[in-house]
Design a protein around this motif. Structure first.
Motif, PDB file in Angstrom:
ATOM      1  N   LEU A  31      97.401  31.476  -5.794  1.00 60.20           N
ATOM      2  CA  LEU A  31      96.842  30.535  -7.100  1.00 60.20           C
ATOM      3  C   LEU A  31      95.762  29.526  -6.214  1.00 60.20           C
ATOM      4  O   LEU A  31      95.390  28.702  -6.867  1.00 60.20           O
ATOM      5  N   GLN A  32      95.583  29.747  -4.928  1.00 64.60           N
ATOM      6  CA  GLN A  32      94.793  28.633  -4.259  1.00 64.60           C
ATOM      7  C   GLN A  32      93.496  29.191  -3.685  1.00 64.60           C
ATOM      8  O   GLN A  32      93.171  30.362  -4.421  1.00 64.60           O
ATOM      9  N   GLU A  33      92.838  28.364  -3.087  1.00 69.15           N
ATOM     10  CA  GLU A  33      91.323  28.948  -2.648  1.00 69.15           C
ATOM     11  C   GLU A  33      91.531  29.326  -1.238  1.00 69.15           C
ATOM     12  O   GLU A  33      92.442  28.753  -0.406  1.00 69.15           O
ATOM     13  N   LEU A  34      90.993  30.420  -0.788  1.00 78.26           N
ATOM     14  CA  LEU A  34      90.791  30.861   0.601  1.00 78.26           C
ATOM     15  C   LEU A  34      89.579  30.158   1.188  1.00 78.26           C
ATOM     16  O   LEU A  34      88.323  30.385   0.708  1.00 78.26           O
ATOM     17  N   LYS A  77      80.260  28.035   5.733  1.00 79.30           N
ATOM     18  CA  LYS A  77      81.658  27.667   5.162  1.00 79.30           C
ATOM     19  C   LYS A  77      81.826  28.242   3.637  1.00 79.30           C
ATOM     20  O   LYS A  77      81.086  27.690   3.064  1.00 79.30           O
ATOM     21  N   LEU A  78      82.804  28.702   3.367  1.00 80.23           N
ATOM     22  CA  LEU A  78      83.210  29.311   2.003  1.00 80.23           C
ATOM     23  C   LEU A  78      84.329  29.126   1.559  1.00 80.23           C
ATOM     24  O   LEU A  78      85.386  28.852   2.281  1.00 80.23           O
ATOM     25  N   ALA A 138      93.292  34.955  -4.704  1.00 83.29           N
ATOM     26  CA  ALA A 138      93.745  36.575  -5.276  1.00 83.29           C
ATOM     27  C   ALA A 138      92.562  37.311  -5.565  1.00 83.29           C
ATOM     28  O   ALA A 138      92.584  38.539  -5.301  1.00 83.29           O
ATOM     29  N   ALA A 139      91.528  36.712  -5.862  1.00 86.52           N
ATOM     30  CA  ALA A 139      90.259  37.737  -6.177  1.00 86.52           C
ATOM     31  C   ALA A 139      89.689  38.203  -4.984  1.00 86.52           C
ATOM     32  O   ALA A 139      89.209  39.127  -4.865  1.00 86.52           O
ATOM     33  N   THR A 140      89.745  37.289  -3.748  1.00 84.12           N
ATOM     34  CA  THR A 140      89.312  37.658  -2.479  1.00 84.12           C
ATOM     35  C   THR A 140      89.899  38.757  -2.086  1.00 84.12           C
ATOM     36  O   THR A 140      89.641  39.770  -1.431  1.00 84.12           O
ATOM     37  N   LEU A 141      91.276  38.738  -2.151  1.00 83.29           N
ATOM     38  CA  LEU A 141      92.292  39.669  -1.745  1.00 83.29           C
ATOM     39  C   LEU A 141      92.009  41.211  -2.477  1.00 83.29           C
ATOM     40  O   LEU A 141      92.122  42.322  -1.919  1.00 83.29           O
TER      41      LEU A 141
END
Length: 93
Positions: free
Chosen positions: A31-34, A43-44, A49-52
């Motif tokens: 539920l967090q930001e990566l 830096k991004l 979840a979407a990145t995974l």
């Protein structure tokens, strides 16, 4: 790697790294930001979840590239659709 069976064995062993990672993953992270830094230093921050999901699915892109290259070189390619794999697995049992 010249030995196909060695390649298969290595790939299967490496897949267990993902299982270990997922078993240890804190669900709250999804539920967090990566936050990360690209290879160019940018830096991004993206949804974890979407990145995974992107990382899991990215191999599909590379399988398509390999299939296209092999086909252009005149080699036959195995069926890569998930449905074929499911049918093959079902027929094994």
């Amino acid at each position: 790697m010249e030995d196909r069976q060695q390649l298969v064995t290595t790939l299967q062993k490496k897949s267990y790294n993902w299982l270990d990672f997922l078993q240890q993953l804190d669900p709250a992270l999804l539920l967090q930001e990566l936050h990360y830094c690209t290879t160019t230093g940018q830096k991004l921050s993206l949804p974890y979840a979407a990145t995974l999901l992107h990382v899991f699915n990215h191999s599909t892109h590379h399988r398509g590239q390999i299939t296209a290259a092999l086909t252009q070189m005149g080699y036959p390619c195995p069926a890569l659709d998930l449905v074929y794999m499911l049918v093959e697995e079902k027929n094994k049992h």
